[in-house]
Design a protein around this motif. Structure first.
Motif, PDB file in Angstrom:
ATOM      1  N   GLY B  42       0.777  -1.233   0.000  1.00 42.63           N
ATOM      2  CA  GLY B  42       0.000   0.000   0.000  1.00 42.63           C
ATOM      3  C   GLY B  42       0.809   1.284   0.000  1.00 42.63           C
ATOM      4  O   GLY B  42       0.245   2.370   0.109  1.00 42.63           O
ATOM      5  N   VAL B  43       2.126   1.201  -0.165  1.00 43.94           N
ATOM      6  CA  VAL B  43       2.930   2.434  -0.149  1.00 43.94           C
ATOM      7  C   VAL B  43       2.942   3.157  -1.489  1.00 43.94           C
ATOM      8  O   VAL B  43       3.410   4.292  -1.572  1.00 43.94           O
ATOM      9  N   GLY B  44       2.472   2.483  -2.537  1.00 46.35           N
ATOM     10  CA  GLY B  44       2.426   3.176  -3.835  1.00 46.35           C
ATOM     11  C   GLY B  44       3.369   2.608  -4.886  1.00 46.35           C
ATOM     12  O   GLY B  44       3.758   3.312  -5.819  1.00 46.35           O
ATOM     13  N   LYS B  45       3.698   1.333  -4.776  1.00 50.00           N
ATOM     14  CA  LYS B  45       4.631   0.738  -5.737  1.00 50.00           C
ATOM     15  C   LYS B  45       4.056   0.742  -7.150  1.00 50.00           C
ATOM     16  O   LYS B  45       4.743   1.033  -8.117  1.00 50.00           O
ATOM     17  N   GLU B  46       2.758   0.440  -7.218  1.00 55.47           N
ATOM     18  CA  GLU B  46       2.156   0.401  -8.547  1.00 55.47           C
ATOM     19  C   GLU B  46       2.033   1.804  -9.147  1.00 55.47           C
ATOM     20  O   GLU B  46       2.172   1.985 -10.355  1.00 55.47           O
ATOM     21  N   VAL B  47       1.793   2.764  -8.286  1.00 56.26           N
ATOM     22  CA  VAL B  47       1.744   4.149  -8.754  1.00 56.26           C
ATOM     23  C   VAL B  47       3.081   4.538  -9.379  1.00 56.26           C
ATOM     24  O   VAL B  47       3.138   5.183 -10.431  1.00 56.26           O
ATOM     25  N   PRO B 225      -0.316   0.506   9.190  1.00 49.86           N
ATOM     26  CA  PRO B 225       0.226  -0.736   8.629  1.00 49.86           C
ATOM     27  C   PRO B 225      -0.179  -0.955   7.170  1.00 49.86           C
ATOM     28  O   PRO B 225       0.547  -1.601   6.422  1.00 49.86           O
ATOM     29  N   GLY B 226      -1.318  -0.416   6.763  1.00 51.54           N
ATOM     30  CA  GLY B 226      -1.744  -0.579   5.366  1.00 51.54           C
ATOM     31  C   GLY B 226      -1.366   0.619   4.493  1.00 51.54           C
ATOM     32  O   GLY B 226      -1.790   0.730   3.344  1.00 51.54           O
ATOM     33  N   ASN B 227      -0.584   1.530   5.072  1.00 54.51           N
ATOM     34  CA  ASN B 227      -0.024   2.669   4.345  1.00 54.51           C
ATOM     35  C   ASN B 227      -1.072   3.514   3.620  1.00 54.51           C
ATOM     36  O   ASN B 227      -2.151   3.723   4.148  1.00 54.51           O
ATOM     37  N   VAL B 228      -0.744   4.003   2.415  1.00 52.41           N
ATOM     38  CA  VAL B 228      -1.636   4.964   1.756  1.00 52.41           C
ATOM     39  C   VAL B 228      -3.003   4.344   1.449  1.00 52.41           C
ATOM     40  O   VAL B 228      -4.033   5.002   1.545  1.00 52.41           O
ATOM     41  N   ARG B 229      -3.009   3.043   1.125  1.00 53.87           N
ATOM     42  CA  ARG B 229      -4.295   2.405   0.849  1.00 53.87           C
ATOM     43  C   ARG B 229      -5.196   2.462   2.078  1.00 53.87           C
ATOM     44  O   ARG B 229      -6.392   2.722   1.977  1.00 53.87           O
ATOM     45  N   GLU B 230      -4.616   2.249   3.244  1.00 51.34           N
ATOM     46  CA  GLU B 230      -5.398   2.319   4.480  1.00 51.34           C
ATOM     47  C   GLU B 230      -5.894   3.745   4.714  1.00 51.34           C
ATOM     48  O   GLU B 230      -7.043   3.960   5.108  1.00 51.34           O
ATOM     49  N   LEU B 231      -5.030   4.703   4.446  1.00 54.90           N
ATOM     50  CA  LEU B 231      -5.445   6.106   4.600  1.00 54.90           C
ATOM     51  C   LEU B 231      -6.639   6.419   3.701  1.00 54.90           C
ATOM     52  O   LEU B 231      -7.599   7.058   4.121  1.00 54.90           O
TER      53      LEU B 231
END
Ligand SMILES: Nc1ncnc2c1ncn2[C@@H]1O[C@H](COP(=O)(O)OP(=O)(O)OP(=O)(O)O)[C@@H](O)[C@H]1O
Ligand SMILES: [Mg+2]
Lengths: 130, 349
Positions: B42-47, B225-231
């Motif tokens: 969820g940190v944005g690797k795909e982005v 823990p779920g990073n940007v996706r959790e946000l």
């Protein structure tokens, strides 16, 4: 300064993420009257390479570095400037040599470096280039 | 999805990690060199992968993604390389694999850390030779694909544990982009909140409905823990339920609950002592690059000292000269350690 051919010094770009190695190389070649530009990361090294208008005579790069590895540095430099000789240096126990030669490094040396030998190789590569 | 094909998703953030990531993307997107993108879920690797693609000369060519964790080995292999009719039972007609589909474009190997060793060997062969064959065929097909690989594993660890091939690692790791966990870059949280509120709801376009600063501060202290996706999910919930305080409190409470137990999911991959130390009071390590045994040792020592001193102070009811005697250090040293290690007396109610 034109015409003082004897004093014309070669310009080297040296990239290594290890401070000690970098300053050792920097000191050695500066003392030998090379013009040395050095960088602690692949990214900064590439930026220096791109912003240097007159170009470098030769590049020395470490292979294993964070973010932009030496293999990437070599590929990018060789694509932009195929005539610039590049020497790759690798640390003990690292195995990206095959990749470095695929990326067309002119020479691959492993640490610990014998500085005098390194200089001989540099002069060799520079004389071939002429 | 269709819109995603036209423009790259914006990378929001002003932390050094995000700034550096953007700089790297701009610098390497036109090289076609293999890239590993790593960081927690969820940190944005795909982005990042999509931004690389959109800034590359391959934009407009196929962008093909395959999740190496989602499929069993055999299926993953046939998905990657394709198969001929009759290659195995059930192969009723020829099928092209992802390498073929991505020809001329980009192949994102997502969760590469979960690929089996035998498939890793096959992938390595393709990367070395630039050729592959469909299952059930001898014919070598040329491939021209830009390989991006993403993972939330620490591949260096996987190599030590013989779960990931070192030679494949070196071949992929020509360039590495590391995204740090959101909790290590809290300065990105307010800008992400602002961006997503405006994106999700027109009501927030006029800034008057923005949350209290104290609530944002609380969100910056949460460990995500779920990073940007959790946000994103939290913000969506807030928009639906319309109650900031309740949802933020809920998150914060669960943080305390987590701190009590040692089995925090985010760190369960690491030995607990080390992960505790890594997250200790004097700041978590930014990333593996700043990892050093010396630093760990110092942190471990500090921690042991802190526990020992706190223990003795508790037993002596915070009688510091008594405690110094027991610990066999000078009174002055003890006072220094109490402040240096930030040992606080228990609150008397
Ligand atoms: N810096 C950012 N700016 C804006 N949006 C972001 C940023 N980082 C992540 N996101 C958003 O967060 C969500 C999760 O990101 P993404 O899917 O890229 O994560 P990931 O690292 O690939 O996760 P996973 O390991 O679970 O696959 C996406 O909707 C993405 O758009
Ligand atoms: Mg992903």
């Amino acid at each position: 300064m034109e015409g003082v051919e004897m004093n014309k010094s070669y310009k080297l770009l040296i990239i290594d993420d290890n401070k000690e190695t970098l300053s050792m190389l920097h000191a050695f070649f500066s003392k030998k009257n090379y013009e040395v530009v050095s960088s602690l990361s692949g990214l900064d090294g590439l930026k220096l390479f791109e912003s240097e208008k007159k170009g470098f005579d030769l590049v020395i790069t470490d292979l294993v570095m964070p973010n932009i590895s030496g293999v990437a540095v070599i590929s990018i430099i060789k694509k932009k400037n195929p005539d610039t000789p590049v020497i790759a240096i690798t640390g003990w126990g690292e195995h990206p040599e095959a990749l470095a030669s695929e990326a067309k490094a002119d020479l691959i040396l492993s640490k610990p470096l014998q500085l005098d030998e390194l200089e001989v190789s540099i002069l060799d590569l520079l004389s071939i280039k002429k | 999805m269709e819109k995603d094909k036209q423009t790259a998703p914006t990378i929001i953030g002003l932390s050094p990690n995000v700034v550096k990531t953007k700089e790297l993307i701009n610098h390497v997107a036109d090289t076609g060199l293999n890239i590993i993108i790593c960081g927690e879920s969820g940190v944005g690797k795909e982005v990042v992968a999509q931004n690389l693609y959109h800034r590359s000369p391959r934009k407009g060519k196929p962008f093909v993604k395959i999740n190496c964790a989602a499929l069993p080995e055999g299926l993953l292999e046939s998905e990657l390389f394709g198969f001929e009719q009759g290659a195995f039972t059930g192969a009723e007609r020829r099928k092209r694999g992802k390498f073929e589909l991505a020809h001329g474009g980009v192949l994102l190997l997502d969760e590469i850390g979960d690929m089996s060793l035998s498939l890793q060997a096959k992938l390595l062969h393709v990367l070395q030779s630039g050729e592959f064959s469909r299952l059930g065929s001898e014919k070598e097909l040329k491939t021209d694909t830009w390989i991006l690989a993403a993972t939330n594993h620490e591949l260096e660890e996987d190599i030590k544990n013989e779960k990931f091939r070192e030679d494949l690692y070196y071949r992929l790791n020509i360039i590495k982009i590391y995204l740090s966990p959101l909790r290590e870059r809290p300065e990105d949280i307010p800008v992400l909140i602002d961006y997503y509120l405006k994106k999700y709801s027109p009501r927030f376009r006029n800034n008057s409905l923005n949350p209290d600063y104290s609530l944002i501060e609380k969100l910056q202290e949460y460990h995500w823990p779920g990073n940007v996706r959790e946000l994103q999910n939290v913000l969506k919930r807030i928009l639906v339920l319309g109650n900031w305080e309740e949802i933020v409190d809920e998150l914060t409470r669960s943080t305390y609950a987590k701190n009590d137990s040692t089995s925090d999911k985010a760190s369960s991959k690491e030995p607990s002592v080390v992960s505790d130390i890594l997250n200790s009071a004097d700041g978590p390590l930014q990333n593996l690059e700043s990892f050093s045994l010396k630093d760990i040792k110092r942190r471990a020592l500090n921690r042991v000292e802190k526990e020992a001193i706190s223990y003795v102070l508790d037993r002596t009811d915070w009688n510091r000269s008594k405690a110094a005697k027991i610990l066999k250090i000078s009174y002055k040293t003890l006072l220094y350690k109490i402040s240096d290690l930030k040992i606080v007396p228990p609150k008397k109610f």
